[in-house]
Design a protein around this motif. Structure first.
Motif, PDB file in Angstrom:
ATOM      1  N   ASP A 175      -2.091  -6.832  -5.891  1.00  0.00           N
ATOM      2  CA  ASP A 175      -2.813  -5.713  -6.713  1.00  0.00           C
ATOM      3  C   ASP A 175      -2.499  -4.636  -5.799  1.00  0.00           C
ATOM      4  O   ASP A 175      -3.375  -4.060  -5.147  1.00  0.00           O
ATOM      5  CB  ASP A 175      -4.071  -5.973  -6.824  1.00  0.00           C
ATOM      6  N   LYS A 176      -1.290  -4.081  -5.995  1.00  0.00           N
ATOM      7  CA  LYS A 176      -0.652  -2.680  -5.231  1.00  0.00           C
ATOM      8  C   LYS A 176      -1.646  -1.513  -5.391  1.00  0.00           C
ATOM      9  O   LYS A 176      -2.040  -0.987  -4.461  1.00  0.00           O
ATOM     10  CB  LYS A 176       0.757  -2.287  -5.619  1.00  0.00           C
ATOM     11  N   ILE A 177      -2.153  -1.373  -6.486  1.00  0.00           N
ATOM     12  CA  ILE A 177      -3.027  -0.249  -6.768  1.00  0.00           C
ATOM     13  C   ILE A 177      -4.222  -0.460  -6.167  1.00  0.00           C
ATOM     14  O   ILE A 177      -4.876   0.427  -5.518  1.00  0.00           O
ATOM     15  CB  ILE A 177      -3.061   0.032  -8.279  1.00  0.00           C
ATOM     16  N   GLY A 178      -4.735  -1.334  -6.383  1.00  0.00           N
ATOM     17  CA  GLY A 178      -6.032  -1.755  -5.659  1.00  0.00           C
ATOM     18  C   GLY A 178      -6.031  -1.904  -4.179  1.00  0.00           C
ATOM     19  O   GLY A 178      -7.058  -1.072  -3.335  1.00  0.00           O
ATOM     20  N   GLN A 217      -6.789  -6.508   5.828  1.00  0.00           N
ATOM     21  CA  GLN A 217      -7.992  -6.449   4.840  1.00  0.00           C
ATOM     22  C   GLN A 217      -7.476  -5.470   3.648  1.00  0.00           C
ATOM     23  O   GLN A 217      -8.467  -5.363   2.878  1.00  0.00           O
ATOM     24  CB  GLN A 217      -9.206  -5.617   5.603  1.00  0.00           C
ATOM     25  N   ALA A 218      -6.359  -5.029   3.571  1.00  0.00           N
ATOM     26  CA  ALA A 218      -5.927  -4.262   2.504  1.00  0.00           C
ATOM     27  C   ALA A 218      -4.469  -4.976   1.909  1.00  0.00           C
ATOM     28  O   ALA A 218      -4.286  -5.670   0.988  1.00  0.00           O
ATOM     29  CB  ALA A 218      -5.880  -2.718   2.655  1.00  0.00           C
ATOM     30  N   SER A 219      -3.273  -4.726   2.765  1.00  0.00           N
ATOM     31  CA  SER A 219      -1.984  -4.783   2.093  1.00  0.00           C
ATOM     32  C   SER A 219      -1.857  -6.356   1.918  1.00  0.00           C
ATOM     33  O   SER A 219      -1.403  -6.650   0.726  1.00  0.00           O
ATOM     34  CB  SER A 219      -0.952  -4.311   2.898  1.00  0.00           C
ATOM     35  N   TRP A 220      -2.321  -7.268   3.059  1.00  0.00           N
ATOM     36  CA  TRP A 220      -1.932  -8.774   2.758  1.00  0.00           C
ATOM     37  C   TRP A 220      -2.951  -9.279   1.712  1.00  0.00           C
ATOM     38  O   TRP A 220      -2.764 -10.105   0.776  1.00  0.00           O
ATOM     39  CB  TRP A 220      -2.062  -9.240   4.158  1.00  0.00           C
ATOM     40  N   VAL A 234       0.751  -1.139  -0.031  1.00  0.00           N
ATOM     41  CA  VAL A 234       0.032   0.060  -0.086  1.00  0.00           C
ATOM     42  C   VAL A 234       1.049   1.263   0.029  1.00  0.00           C
ATOM     43  O   VAL A 234       2.062   1.350   0.847  1.00  0.00           O
ATOM     44  CB  VAL A 234      -0.855   0.148   1.115  1.00  0.00           C
ATOM     45  N   ASP A 235       0.488   2.153  -0.961  1.00  0.00           N
ATOM     46  CA  ASP A 235       1.258   3.446  -0.830  1.00  0.00           C
ATOM     47  C   ASP A 235       0.934   4.446   0.251  1.00  0.00           C
ATOM     48  O   ASP A 235      -0.410   4.956  -0.066  1.00  0.00           O
ATOM     49  CB  ASP A 235       1.408   4.150  -2.317  1.00  0.00           C
ATOM     50  N   VAL A 236       1.544   4.322   1.246  1.00  0.00           N
ATOM     51  CA  VAL A 236       0.935   4.987   2.681  1.00  0.00           C
ATOM     52  C   VAL A 236       1.066   6.334   2.253  1.00  0.00           C
ATOM     53  O   VAL A 236       0.310   7.222   2.931  1.00  0.00           O
ATOM     54  CB  VAL A 236       1.530   4.478   3.945  1.00  0.00           C
ATOM     55  N   LYS A 273      -8.032   0.548  -1.732  1.00  0.00           N
ATOM     56  CA  LYS A 273      -8.906   0.330  -0.993  1.00  0.00           C
ATOM     57  C   LYS A 273      -8.540   1.012   0.587  1.00  0.00           C
ATOM     58  O   LYS A 273      -9.536   1.407   1.322  1.00  0.00           O
ATOM     59  CB  LYS A 273      -8.972  -1.281  -0.655  1.00  0.00           C
ATOM     60  N   ALA A 274      -7.220   0.819   0.616  1.00  0.00           N
ATOM     61  CA  ALA A 274      -6.745   1.471   2.082  1.00  0.00           C
ATOM     62  C   ALA A 274      -7.527   3.245   2.275  1.00  0.00           C
ATOM     63  O   ALA A 274      -7.806   3.416   3.177  1.00  0.00           O
ATOM     64  CB  ALA A 274      -5.322   1.703   1.969  1.00  0.00           C
TER      65      ALA A 274
END
Ligand SMILES: Cc1cc2nc3c(=O)[nH]c(=O)nc-3n(C[C@H](O)[C@H](O)[C@H](O)COP(=O)(O)OP(=O)(O)OC[C@H]3O[C@@H](n4cnc5c(N)ncnc54)[C@H](O)[C@@H]3O)c2cc1C
Ligand code: SF4
Ligand code: SF4
Lengths: 576, 131
Positions: A109-112, A101-104, A20-22, A116-117
């Motif tokens: 799908d990094k963009i997805g 629930q997002a990164s793992w 996730v691109d924090v 979502k995050a």
């Protein structure tokens, strides 16, 4: 309505930020209504970040705090207490899970995952705007603790709890205690017999007034939750003609210590069940413990040359058991030393995949080398082969220690060094709904920080039911599970979330539907300004919300889950 | 063609949340357009929330119900069932395909089942709404 919200987005080392691109998440929310501060942090749970949060709350006069990080099961309590240290009511804190629930979940799908995050954090901001100060309800916790399984782990957990002046009910399925340990003779590392060790702890337990040991007994049902579990236990008839007894116990917490099963090789696996002189490590230990001649014999035949094949049922490349069983390298080397000391003319050949005698156990490896044991090694792609030739059992290996030279050894006995697998009987796991990990053993909340807790509040796991362990490790885990279970009930009082239903008396016209729906009889009727309306008894209400959907004029909401709150979250998740 | 439908999941704190978290831990992937809102018990979900989700653009709503494991008692199954059937009636009344609301009992160990259900729901929604 919150107007000064602080948002913290966690990297979790790289667990979140690898996918996730924090920084993008931070930028996407920093200008949202009510947000006065948005930061990323490498480890939100670290002491330094916690202190920064407390400072931020005071310096920026925050009235709401959000952390976007791991599952709330792990750190909701941590960040609620940080909020309290900043002099805010802990229920103004909102947690959102962007790891499980997002990164793992979306590591593919990094963009997805990033998109979502962003929406999850926006929904948390929407929820935070409504989060009001609340005050928890307290209830009395049962002081007794149940321990299920009386192997070395369960017994040590029981001793430790008894030392803390807690009543313990130790429930063992078999007619005798001690689990696997009680069946072994001399053990690594101390050479003390497993049977003696087990007997010593059991004798200690029997001296204690606050410990009840039930053998031949199984828990057949459990009701309730942390602080107040009701366990139904069935004790088998001990002798023909005895009645089957069923008992009920109220306990505040449960330590599960149901242990492991030894891996049973499949027919044909390294010659198992094809050749009668191919046996497992547990069988070999029992053989050398019980046999008392000058020379070792198996099925009437003299044994001189023993081949040990390591990692059978562990570190599988194609099978399900990818894990290392930890105890077996040490245990088999110890057994090989014992065999050589006890019987004449024993020659040991160890067909291994790299020896894992970690820590002090390395001393045993050194001793075995000194006594002349031969070590041959292969990788997982070319395991040794067991076959018969001219009535002899042979083991062949491409030995990586001698440049993959093909070496062949004639063996009188082949010992398969079998690993540990989860118990085939999963009745306790099913009853308490204990999640299992990838290895199919019971799963802890966090492998480093909360190694004996489960996601089911009040239930801890001890010993090998959580994963392969030797005795030292099993006892360590049992002592910490006992301490954790004790900590749940030690104060005598437990807090329940102050989430209760609320009636809007302007809208309510007393139809009684909510009272009918409430499973706890928490709703009564009262007169407000000459009008009959529903009233919630807050000390009885459990906060389930069952009353809310049945109200025709939509006059009931659950605190923290009001329609306004949920709908504003839905709007954010839908994309604003 | 779109491959991920937008799905809102109502999940419960004690029972289905752990399963959904575990799905992540096990890296069992499902579409990233699936979002979870946590509630204490699935029988407390209001039909108006579900309808609001469709109105705001969600393709589907999935109730990860407590089933017989509900910590609040056995009546949960029937009451969650009532929420779903009332909502289904309302959906029919407003011309929304009732199959866009699904419910399944998801207990704390049901990670694989959750992911399987969500993938099949996603396939259905893509086929009927975005094909
Ligand atoms: C061949 C072999 C050799 C070993 N050698 C060594 C060694 O040399 N040194 C060393 O440190 N370790 C050794 N170990 C490891 C050691 O045996 C384990 O670490 C230890 O037995 C783990 O104890 P436990 O209590 O966790 O599990 P277990 O010993 O499996 O005990 C679990 C107990 O729970 C009971 N139980 C299960 N289900 C239920 C239920 N539903 N209700 C009630 N009771 C239940 C079982 O009957 C059992 O009594 C060896 C293991 C093997 C297989
Ligand atoms: S269901 Fe609604 S209207 Fe009926 S009594 Fe309860 S709060 Fe009042
Ligand atoms: S929230 Fe649950 S316990 Fe509380 S009044 Fe409503 S139905 Fe009863």
């Amino acid at each position: 309505m919150k107007e000064r919200i602080g948002v913290y987005i966690c990297h979790c080392g790289g667990n979140i930020s690898d996918y996730v691109d924090v920084e993008r998440v931070r930028q996407a929310v920093e200008n949202d209504r009510g947000v006065v501060l948005a930061k990323t942090t490498v480890f939100a749970c670290s002491d330094s970040n916690q202190n920064d949060m407390v400072d931020d709350i005071k310096k920026h006069n925050l009235d709401g705090v959000i952390v976007a990080s791991c599952s709330p099961k792990l750190h909701l309590a941590t960040f609620r207490s940080v909020t309290e240290r900043g002099d805010l009511n802990k229920y103004t804190y909102v947690h959102t899970n962007i790891r499980e629930q997002a990164s793992w979940a979306h590591s593919d799908d990094k963009i997805g995952a990033t998109e979502k995050a962003i929406l999850l954090v926006k929904a948390a901001i929407a929820k935070s705007r409504y989060a009001e100060p609340l005050y928890p309800n307290q209830f009395e916790a049962e002081k007794t603790i149940a321990v299920i399984g009386a192997g070395i782990s369960g017994m040590k957990a029981a001793v430790s709890l008894s030392d803390k002046n807690t009543s313990v009910i130790l429930i063992e399925k078999e007619n005798k205690v001690g689990g696997h340990t009680a069946t072994w003779g001399p053990l690594a590392m101390s050479d003390e017999k497993g049977s003696d060790l087990s007997h010593r702890i059991y004798s200690d337990l029997l001296q204690r007034d606050n410990v009840t040991v039930l053998t031949g007994s199984e828990v057949i049902s459990s009701k309730g939750s942390i602080g107040n579990f009701t366990l139904k236990v069935r004790k088998r008839a001990q002798q023909a003609g005895d009645p089957v007894e069923t008992m009920e116990f109220n306990v505040g917490s449960v330590v599960v210590a149901t242990g492991f099963d030894p891996y049973l090789p499949k027919a044909g696996e390294f010659g198992f069940s094809s050749y009668e002189n191919v046996i497992t490590l547990p069988d070999f230990k029992h053989l050398i413990d019980s046999f008392s001649g000058k020379y070792l014999e198996y099925r009437g035949k003299r044994i001189n040359r023993i081949a040990y094949i390591y990692c059978v049922g562990s570190r599988q490349v194609d099978g399900e058991n990818r894990y290392c069983s930890r105890y077996c390298c040490t245990s088999v080397i110890h057994a090989a030393i014992q065999a050589k000391k006890k019987f004449k003319e024993i020659y040991n050949f160890h067909f291994n995949r790299g020896i894992r005698t970690y820590g002090k156990q390395e001393l045993l490896y050194a001793e075995s080398l000194q006594q002349g044991d031969i070590y041959l090694q292969s990788f997982e792609d070319a395991p040794p082969q067991v076959y018969a030739e001219n009535g002899k059992t042979k083991v062949k290996i491409k030995d990586v220690l001698t440049k993959e030279k093909e070496l062949e050894i004639e063996a009188d006995l082949v010992v398969l060094v079998t690993g540990m697998v989860p118990r085939a009987d999963n009745s306790i796991g099913t009853m308490f709904k204990l999640p299992k990990g990838r290895d199919k053993f019971f799963n802890e909340v966090h492998m480093k920080l909360r190694p004996v807790e489960t996601v089911i509040d009040g239930i801890t796991i001890a010993g090998t039911c959580q994963g392969p362990k030797n005795i030292v490790e099993s006892v360590n885990s049992a002592l910490s599970a006992a301490a954790k279970s004790y900590s749940y009930i030690s104060k005598g009082m437990l807090e329940t979330e102050p989430i209760v239903a609320e009636v809007n008396t302007d809208l309510c016209a007393w139809c009684g539907k909510c009272a009918e729906a409430c499973p706890f009889d928490a709703i009564g009727q009262k007169d407000v300004n000459g009008k009959q309306v529903a009233v919630i008894n807050n000390s009885v209400c459990k906060g389930c919300g069952m009353c809310a959907p049945v109200c025709p004029p939509d006059a009931i909401n659950l605190i923290n889950y009001s329609s306004e709150e949920i709908m504003s979250m839905i709007e954010q998740l839908a994309g604003g | 063609m779109k491959k991920n439908a937008k799905i809102l999941v109502f999940s419960t704190e004690k029972i289905s949340d752990p399963a959904i978290d575990m799905a992540g831990l096990l890296k069992l992937h499902y579409p990233p357009t699936v979002y979870t809102i946590t509630v204490p018990c699935s029988s407390g979900i209001k039909p108006s929330w579900i309808l609001h989700a469709y109105e705001k653009g969600f393709d589907g709503v999935f109730i990860a119900a407590d089933g017989s494991d509900c910590v609040f008692g056995e009546s949960c199954t029937e009451k969650t069932g009532n929420v779903v059937s009332i909502t289904h009636d309302k959906m029919k009344g407003t011309g929304i395909d009732p199959a866009r609301l699904r419910m399944a009992a998801i207990c704390s160990v049901c990670s694989e089942s959750f992911v399987k259900q969500i993938r099949s729901f996603n396939d259905y929604l893509i086929k009927t709404l975005h094909a």
